[in-house]
Design a protein around this motif. Structure first.
Motif, PDB file in Angstrom:
ATOM      1  N   LYS A 167      -4.329  -9.604   5.367  1.00  0.00           N
ATOM      2  CA  LYS A 167      -3.830  -8.312   4.906  1.00  0.00           C
ATOM      3  C   LYS A 167      -4.732  -7.729   3.818  1.00  0.00           C
ATOM      4  N   THR A 168      -5.224  -8.595   2.955  1.00  0.00           N
ATOM      5  CA  THR A 168      -6.002  -8.151   1.800  1.00  0.00           C
ATOM      6  C   THR A 168      -7.336  -7.516   2.189  1.00  0.00           C
TER       7      THR A 168
ATOM      8  N   TRP B 273      -5.090 -13.276   3.177  1.00  0.00           N
ATOM      9  CA  TRP B 273      -6.438 -12.749   3.431  1.00  0.00           C
ATOM     10  C   TRP B 273      -6.449 -11.738   4.572  1.00  0.00           C
TER      11      TRP B 273
ATOM     12  N   LYS C   9       3.414 -11.364  -6.036  1.00  0.00           N
ATOM     13  CA  LYS C   9       2.237 -10.758  -5.412  1.00  0.00           C
ATOM     14  C   LYS C   9       1.764 -11.660  -4.268  1.00  0.00           C
TER      15      LYS C   9
ATOM     16  N   PHE D 157       0.004 -13.391  -1.354  1.00  0.00           N
ATOM     17  CA  PHE D 157      -1.403 -13.281  -0.970  1.00  0.00           C
ATOM     18  C   PHE D 157      -1.608 -13.651   0.492  1.00  0.00           C
TER      19      PHE D 157
ATOM     20  N   GLN E  42      -4.938  -5.125  -4.222  1.00  0.00           N
ATOM     21  CA  GLN E  42      -5.487  -6.282  -3.502  1.00  0.00           C
ATOM     22  C   GLN E  42      -6.395  -7.120  -4.394  1.00  0.00           C
ATOM     23  N   SER E  43      -7.110  -6.487  -5.315  1.00  0.00           N
ATOM     24  CA  SER E  43      -7.939  -7.230  -6.268  1.00  0.00           C
ATOM     25  C   SER E  43      -7.057  -8.082  -7.176  1.00  0.00           C
TER      26      SER E  43
ATOM     27  N   ARG F 203      -4.180  -9.351  -6.342  1.00  0.00           N
ATOM     28  CA  ARG F 203      -3.719 -10.498  -5.551  1.00  0.00           C
ATOM     29  C   ARG F 203      -4.802 -11.576  -5.451  1.00  0.00           C
ATOM     30  N   ILE F 204      -6.055 -11.143  -5.272  1.00  0.00           N
ATOM     31  CA  ILE F 204      -7.160 -12.106  -5.196  1.00  0.00           C
ATOM     32  C   ILE F 204      -7.303 -12.854  -6.518  1.00  0.00           C
TER      33      ILE F 204
END
Length: 317
Positions: free
Chosen positions: A167-168, A165, A161, A163, A23-24, A26-27
């Protein structure tokens, strides 16, 4: 029962770290941060999360010997096991990056700094701050040295990837819960195992915990090597080892109620630090001469065997 809890706790650490890394990543991509920076910082630091969590939990629970042994043991396993397997499994390793010129100094400097700090017999909060500053310097170095990706390359990676929010954030939260909870139960169950078998926290930490918390580096690096991303695989090892000394020991010393004691008159302590230092020097020699081959991997495995045999001898009556 402690052994079952230990296995489950290590599993929680690894799964939690995987959630956080993914997730990092993806951010980072969402904000157009290059893949190189992601690999060298997010992934390297992310795969070190289990070591950080386990050692900080151990230090917070007044088990500084376990915290220190985990950091040292993880560095040893990363080079002598993970890197060795990369060399043995992967064919025709030809990294694009010159690791000797750019990165291996960053692997040795924190160890030398740690040894100097250990001479007075403890690692205190001031030492911890210096170690954390060194980690910050490395991150800044990577950011300044990182190549800039073209917009097309960024967009292509973003499509892979996806993205979101909604889900992240939940997955990041679950990851953090698993890492924190897993760290707590790892330390508690490991202490129980040590008590049951009448052996020291050091041996449990430097073998069982350090091996278990090195599994993310093992999985990520071998997976990257198989996909031909050897730069990411080797970079992950160097970055993770730097994080083990600077972040793991630094944060452990910060949360510990007392300075972490290091007795350099004890043979086992000297043996552990010496093995970590020799492994790092072997890494530098390999990168300097570009000896990315099976013989180099076998040489590293021999050092691992010597380390495990020495550790086994230390617990014999």
């Amino acid at each position: 029962m402690d052994f079952v809890i230990f296995i489950l706790a290590i599993g929680a650490l690894i799964v939690g770290a995987d959630f956080i890394v993914n997730q990092s990543e993806r951010i980072a991509l969402h904000f157009n941060i290059s893949e190189f920076v992601i690999g060298a910082t997010v992934i390297a630091l992310g795969t070190s999360l289990p070591e950080v969590a386990a050692s900080v939990a151990a230090s917070f629970n007044n088990k500084p010997e376990m915290a220190l042994a985990n950091a040292i043991g993880s560095n040893i396993f990363n080079i002598t096991l993970v890197l060795a397997l990369i060399f043995i499994i992967t064919k025709n390793i030809k990294p694009n990056r010159d690791f000797f010129a750019k990165d291996t100094t960053w692997a040795l400097v924190p160890i030398m700094l740690f040894i100097i700090m250990s001479i007075d017999g403890h690692i205190g909060r001031f030492d911890a701050i210096l170690l954390l500053l060194l980690m910050s310097a490395y991150v800044l170095f990577l950011l300044n040295d990182a190549p800039v990706l073209e917009n097309e390359a960024i967009e292509e990676i973003k499509q892979e990837k996806y993205f979101n929010w909604l889900k992240t954030i939940p997955l990041l939260t679950v990851g953090l819960i698993l890492v924190v909870g897993g760290a707590h139960f790892t330390v508690e169950s490991a202490s129980g195992i040590a008590t049951d078998f009448g052996i020291s926290d050091r041996v449990i930490a430097i073998v069982l915990i350090s091996f278990g918390t090195s599994l993310p580096e093992l999985v990520v690096s071998i997976s990257a090597s198989i996909k031909g991303k050897v730069d990411m695989a080797i970079g992950n090892i160097i970055g993770s080892n730097l994080a083990n000394i600077t972040l793991v020991i630094g944060l452990s010393a910060l949360v510990s109620p007392n300075p972490i004691a290091i007795d350099l008159t004890i043979k086992t302590t000297i043996f552990d630090i010496a093995t970590m230092t020799v492994a790092t020097i072997m890494l530098i020699y390999i990168t300097a001469n570009k000896l990315y081959s099976k013989p180099a991997g076998i040489s590293l495995l021999i050092l691992l065997a010597i380390f495990l045999e020495g550790t086994y001898q230390s617990i014999q009556p």
